[in-house]
Design an enzyme around this catalytic site. Structure first.
Site, PDB file in Angstrom:
ATOM      1  N   GLU A  91      22.781 -82.089 -74.539  1.00 37.65           N
ATOM      2  CA  GLU A  91      23.556 -83.285 -74.879  1.00 37.65           C
ATOM      3  C   GLU A  91      24.981 -82.918 -75.242  1.00 37.65           C
ATOM      4  O   GLU A  91      25.235 -81.845 -75.777  1.00 37.65           O
ATOM      5  CB  GLU A  91      22.959 -83.961 -76.119  1.00 37.65           C
ATOM      6  CG  GLU A  91      21.522 -84.330 -75.981  1.00 37.65           C
ATOM      7  CD  GLU A  91      20.919 -84.761 -77.320  1.00 37.65           C
ATOM      8  OE1 GLU A  91      19.737 -85.073 -77.322  1.00 37.65           O
ATOM      9  OE2 GLU A  91      21.638 -84.783 -78.333  1.00 37.65           O
ATOM     10  N   CYS A 104      31.785 -82.970 -78.769  1.00 34.64           N
ATOM     11  CA  CYS A 104      30.802 -82.121 -79.427  1.00 34.64           C
ATOM     12  C   CYS A 104      29.890 -81.527 -78.354  1.00 34.64           C
ATOM     13  O   CYS A 104      29.213 -82.261 -77.629  1.00 34.64           O
ATOM     14  CB  CYS A 104      30.010 -82.973 -80.418  1.00 34.64           C
ATOM     15  SG  CYS A 104      28.781 -82.036 -81.295  1.00 34.64           S
ATOM     16  N   CYS A 111      16.832 -74.682 -79.848  1.00 33.70           N
ATOM     17  CA  CYS A 111      17.338 -73.850 -80.940  1.00 33.70           C
ATOM     18  C   CYS A 111      16.162 -73.158 -81.609  1.00 33.70           C
ATOM     19  O   CYS A 111      15.092 -73.751 -81.749  1.00 33.70           O
ATOM     20  CB  CYS A 111      18.072 -74.735 -81.956  1.00 33.70           C
ATOM     21  SG  CYS A 111      18.934 -73.795 -83.234  1.00 33.70           S
ATOM     22  N   CYS A 115      15.696 -75.093 -88.724  1.00 31.60           N
ATOM     23  CA  CYS A 115      16.044 -75.960 -89.861  1.00 31.60           C
ATOM     24  C   CYS A 115      15.073 -77.142 -89.861  1.00 31.60           C
ATOM     25  O   CYS A 115      14.892 -77.800 -88.826  1.00 31.60           O
ATOM     26  CB  CYS A 115      17.487 -76.459 -89.750  1.00 31.60           C
ATOM     27  SG  CYS A 115      18.689 -75.132 -89.726  1.00 31.60           S
ATOM     28  N   CYS A 118      16.111 -80.801 -88.670  1.00 29.54           N
ATOM     29  CA  CYS A 118      16.940 -80.939 -87.466  1.00 29.54           C
ATOM     30  C   CYS A 118      16.104 -81.294 -86.236  1.00 29.54           C
ATOM     31  O   CYS A 118      15.054 -80.704 -85.990  1.00 29.54           O
ATOM     32  CB  CYS A 118      17.697 -79.638 -87.230  1.00 29.54           C
ATOM     33  SG  CYS A 118      18.761 -79.718 -85.782  1.00 29.54           S
ATOM     34  N   GLY A 159      21.755 -76.227 -80.582  1.00 30.36           N
ATOM     35  CA  GLY A 159      21.844 -74.772 -80.524  1.00 30.36           C
ATOM     36  C   GLY A 159      22.663 -74.166 -81.644  1.00 30.36           C
ATOM     37  O   GLY A 159      23.346 -74.869 -82.397  1.00 30.36           O
ATOM     38  N   GLU A 160      22.551 -72.857 -81.764  1.00 28.58           N
ATOM     39  CA  GLU A 160      23.299 -72.116 -82.777  1.00 28.58           C
ATOM     40  C   GLU A 160      24.347 -71.271 -82.031  1.00 28.58           C
ATOM     41  O   GLU A 160      23.996 -70.277 -81.381  1.00 28.58           O
ATOM     42  CB  GLU A 160      22.329 -71.242 -83.587  1.00 28.58           C
ATOM     43  CG  GLU A 160      22.970 -70.221 -84.480  1.00 28.58           C
ATOM     44  CD  GLU A 160      24.074 -70.755 -85.396  1.00 28.58           C
ATOM     45  OE1 GLU A 160      23.876 -71.770 -86.065  1.00 28.58           O
ATOM     46  OE2 GLU A 160      25.167 -70.138 -85.407  1.00 28.58           O
ATOM     47  N   SER A 191      30.368 -74.479 -85.638  1.00 36.00           N
ATOM     48  CA  SER A 191      29.454 -74.744 -86.750  1.00 36.00           C
ATOM     49  C   SER A 191      28.258 -73.801 -86.694  1.00 36.00           C
ATOM     50  O   SER A 191      27.619 -73.655 -85.654  1.00 36.00           O
ATOM     51  CB  SER A 191      28.986 -76.202 -86.650  1.00 36.00           C
ATOM     52  OG  SER A 191      28.123 -76.515 -87.713  1.00 36.00           O
ATOM     53  N   SER A 214      26.916 -74.808 -92.177  1.00 35.91           N
ATOM     54  CA  SER A 214      25.951 -75.838 -92.560  1.00 35.91           C
ATOM     55  C   SER A 214      25.227 -75.340 -93.804  1.00 35.91           C
ATOM     56  O   SER A 214      24.398 -74.440 -93.710  1.00 35.91           O
ATOM     57  CB  SER A 214      24.951 -76.082 -91.431  1.00 35.91           C
ATOM     58  OG  SER A 214      25.657 -76.496 -90.286  1.00 35.91           O
ATOM     59  N   LEU A 215      25.567 -75.910 -94.935  1.00 39.67           N
ATOM     60  CA  LEU A 215      25.068 -75.368 -96.203  1.00 39.67           C
ATOM     61  C   LEU A 215      23.815 -76.109 -96.663  1.00 39.67           C
ATOM     62  O   LEU A 215      22.755 -75.515 -96.807  1.00 39.67           O
ATOM     63  CB  LEU A 215      26.198 -75.482 -97.236  1.00 39.67           C
ATOM     64  CG  LEU A 215      26.094 -74.633 -98.483  1.00 39.67           C
ATOM     65  CD1 LEU A 215      25.973 -73.166 -98.158  1.00 39.67           C
ATOM     66  CD2 LEU A 215      27.321 -74.873 -99.370  1.00 39.67           C
ATOM     67  N   HIS A 216      23.958 -77.380 -96.926  1.00 40.26           N
ATOM     68  CA  HIS A 216      22.855 -78.301 -97.210  1.00 40.26           C
ATOM     69  C   HIS A 216      22.055 -78.025 -98.474  1.00 40.26           C
ATOM     70  O   HIS A 216      21.131 -78.802 -98.787  1.00 40.26           O
ATOM     71  CB  HIS A 216      21.886 -78.413 -96.020  1.00 40.26           C
ATOM     72  CG  HIS A 216      22.549 -78.765 -94.719  1.00 40.26           C
ATOM     73  ND1 HIS A 216      23.598 -79.636 -94.625  1.00 40.26           N
ATOM     74  CD2 HIS A 216      22.303 -78.342 -93.455  1.00 40.26           C
ATOM     75  CE1 HIS A 216      23.980 -79.748 -93.359  1.00 40.26           C
ATOM     76  NE2 HIS A 216      23.213 -78.958 -92.627  1.00 40.26           N
ATOM     77  N   ASN A 290      20.887 -88.045 -90.967  1.00 36.09           N
ATOM     78  CA  ASN A 290      20.200 -88.853 -89.967  1.00 36.09           C
ATOM     79  C   ASN A 290      18.709 -88.584 -90.085  1.00 36.09           C
ATOM     80  O   ASN A 290      18.286 -87.453 -89.879  1.00 36.09           O
ATOM     81  CB  ASN A 290      20.634 -88.432 -88.561  1.00 36.09           C
ATOM     82  CG  ASN A 290      22.022 -88.918 -88.251  1.00 36.09           C
ATOM     83  OD1 ASN A 290      22.269 -90.098 -88.125  1.00 36.09           O
ATOM     84  ND2 ASN A 290      22.948 -87.979 -88.153  1.00 36.09           N
TER      85      ASN A 290
HETATM   86  N1  SAH Z   1      23.446 -74.613 -85.331  1.00 28.93           N
HETATM   87  C1  SAH Z   1      24.707 -75.066 -85.808  1.00 28.93           C
HETATM   88  C2  SAH Z   1      25.281 -76.254 -85.046  1.00 28.93           C
HETATM   89  C3  SAH Z   1      24.353 -77.330 -84.600  1.00 28.93           C
HETATM   90  S1  SAH Z   1      23.747 -78.511 -85.770  1.00 28.93           S
HETATM   91  C4  SAH Z   1      24.632 -75.376 -87.274  1.00 28.93           C
HETATM   92  O1  SAH Z   1      23.554 -75.305 -87.836  1.00 28.93           O
HETATM   93  O2  SAH Z   1      25.660 -75.628 -87.867  1.00 28.93           O
HETATM   94  C5  SAH Z   1      25.128 -79.498 -86.168  1.00 28.93           C
HETATM   95  C6  SAH Z   1      25.080 -80.009 -87.607  1.00 28.93           C
HETATM   96  O3  SAH Z   1      24.131 -81.086 -87.728  1.00 28.93           O
HETATM   97  C7  SAH Z   1      24.662 -78.950 -88.616  1.00 28.93           C
HETATM   98  O4  SAH Z   1      25.467 -79.062 -89.758  1.00 28.93           O
HETATM   99  C8  SAH Z   1      23.242 -79.369 -88.920  1.00 28.93           C
HETATM  100  O5  SAH Z   1      22.779 -78.827 -90.128  1.00 28.93           O
HETATM  101  C9  SAH Z   1      23.375 -80.866 -88.909  1.00 28.93           C
HETATM  102  N2  SAH Z   1      22.119 -81.595 -88.844  1.00 28.93           N
HETATM  103  C10 SAH Z   1      20.994 -81.286 -88.202  1.00 28.93           C
HETATM  104  N3  SAH Z   1      20.043 -82.228 -88.400  1.00 28.93           N
HETATM  105  C11 SAH Z   1      20.603 -83.159 -89.180  1.00 28.93           C
HETATM  106  C12 SAH Z   1      20.137 -84.395 -89.744  1.00 28.93           C
HETATM  107  N4  SAH Z   1      18.903 -84.825 -89.522  1.00 28.93           N
HETATM  108  N5  SAH Z   1      20.995 -85.103 -90.496  1.00 28.93           N
HETATM  109  C13 SAH Z   1      22.252 -84.657 -90.720  1.00 28.93           C
HETATM  110  N6  SAH Z   1      22.747 -83.528 -90.242  1.00 28.93           N
HETATM  111  C14 SAH Z   1      21.930 -82.777 -89.476  1.00 28.93           C
END
Ligand code: SAH
Length: 349
Positions: A91, A104, A111, A115, A118, A159-160, A191, A214-216, A290
């Site tokens: 996508e 994007c 991937c 996570c 995701c 993907g990463e 990212s 991507s910290l979270h 999301n």
């Molecule tokens: N692998 C890379 C880039 C792809 S994900 C990374 O991890 O950064 C792009 C972004 O979307 C990342 O910050 C990821 O953590 C975030 N993401 C994935 N699932 C999500 C969700 N359900 N809600 C919000 N952000 C999400």
């Protein structure tokens, strides 16, 4: 399957021209042709017919096929579902912003980072996208918005990117090459979920990219629970790598923090995050998460997100709350690919 024309580097084009006994200037024309977004080599009318026929027979011109295109209700986001000749699907999302068009891109098919929140996780085996396949996504998107141009590029799709380091870097180098697209490296945002050795390597590439981490989660325990990569590269090492990136490049690092209700959205989490980032020249993007069907991660409400933001701001952390784009077209990472894969498997999404 034919090799991808867009995978050829300048040296490969020169070698090809020499092999075919053609004058050297043809290599330059071929290089220019790589930025023309063609679906057949016949479109390169400055090349002799015989060469065009040779290329048609031996190379795939490089643009993926649009399998589906969804436009958000506000008309500002377009989601493209793109297929490569081997049948793999990814996508890309084009977003019209006040400052231009951002794109994007996906860096891999699927991937393996795992996570838990995701949509790109776990459904299908990943394969890397080649430099040419990455360029194909870019060219196709730019062709769709012509005469406008892509002004900002985010490697934030499926993907990463740092797990596909060499191809991603080769693609970026070609994009920023003044003889190619001359795209600004500063307008490229990469990212990562936190691959520490690759972040350090990236810091030494001499490219002023914007790095987003991507910290979270502000605590190692929670982060390793929701992002398995944190078991390999713990939070303290990640923060040290972020600091190193800033020192080496002078570029302020960004952190993505998606707010999941009841998981990472408490006032204590906000305070811990502020403490973790204290003293680091950085920016925090708070994202209302999301929700992904089939997972128990739910988004925080607007009010909760604003409270979280207020704590960070009060503690002197540079942070913004991002509005979530393209919800109605499932523009979040991997969501559309996931729903079409699940539909194939007979699930409802
Ligand atoms: N692998 C890379 C880039 C792809 S994900 C990374 O991890 O950064 C792009 C972004 O979307 C990342 O910050 C990821 O953590 C975030 N993401 C994935 N699932 C999500 C969700 N359900 N809600 C919000 N952000 C999400």
């Amino acid at each position: 399957m034919l090799p991808d024309f867009l995978d050829l580097e300048t040296a490969d084009l020169e070698a090809l021209v020499a092999e075919l006994d053609l004058p050297e200037f043809r290599a330059k024309q071929l290089k220019e042709g790589q930025f023309r977004a063609i679906s057949s080599f016949d479109e390169l009318t400055n090349l002799p017919k015989k060469l065009r026929a040779y290329l048609n027979e031996h190379y795939f011109p490089g643009l993926p096929e649009i399998q589906n295109k969804l436009i958000s209700d506000d008309g500002l986001s377009q989601k493209l579902v793109l297929a490569y000749p081997d049948g793999e699907v990814i996508e890309a999302v084009i977003m019209e912003q006040s400052y231009g068009h951002s794109l994007c891109l996906s860096s891999q098919v699927g991937c393996t980072m795992g996570c838990r929140f995701c949509a790109s996780t776990g459904l299908a085996k990943a394969r890397n996208l080649s430099r040419g396949e990455l360029l194909g996504q870019f060219l196709l998107a730019e062709q769709l918005i012509a005469p406008a141009k892509i002004t900002n590029l985010d490697l934030m799709g499926i993907g990463e990117p740092l797990d596909n380091y060499d191809e991603v870097l080769a693609f970026i180098r070609r994009l920023v090459d003044p003889d190619h697209r001359n795209f600004s490296a500063r307008k490229i945002c990469l990212s990562t979920c936190g691959l520490v050795p690759q972040i350090k390597r990236l810091a030494k590439e001499g490219l002023p990219l914007t790095l987003t981490i991507s910290l979270h989660a502000p605590w190692q325990e929670l982060r390793s629970e929701i992002m398995p990569i944190s078991r390999a590269y713990p939070l303290n090492e990640l923060m040290e790598a972020a600091n190193y990136y800033f020192e080496q490049t002078g570029r302020r690092v960004s952190f993505e923090y998606a707010l999941f209700a009841g998981v990472n959205d408490s006032p204590e989490a906000a305070r811990a995050l502020a403490q973790l980032l204290h003293g680091l020249n950085c920016h925090v993007n708070l994202i209302p998460a999301n929700p992904v069907p089939g997972t128990d991660f739910q988004s925080v409400g607007r009010e909760g997100a604003e409270k979280f933001l207020a704590i960070l701001t009060h503690k002197g952390i540079n942070a913004t709350l991002r509005r979530s784009f393209g919800k109605d077209i499932q523009a979040a990472c991997g969501q559309l690919r996931r729903s079409s894969l699940l539909e194939d498997q007979g699930y409802w999404c």
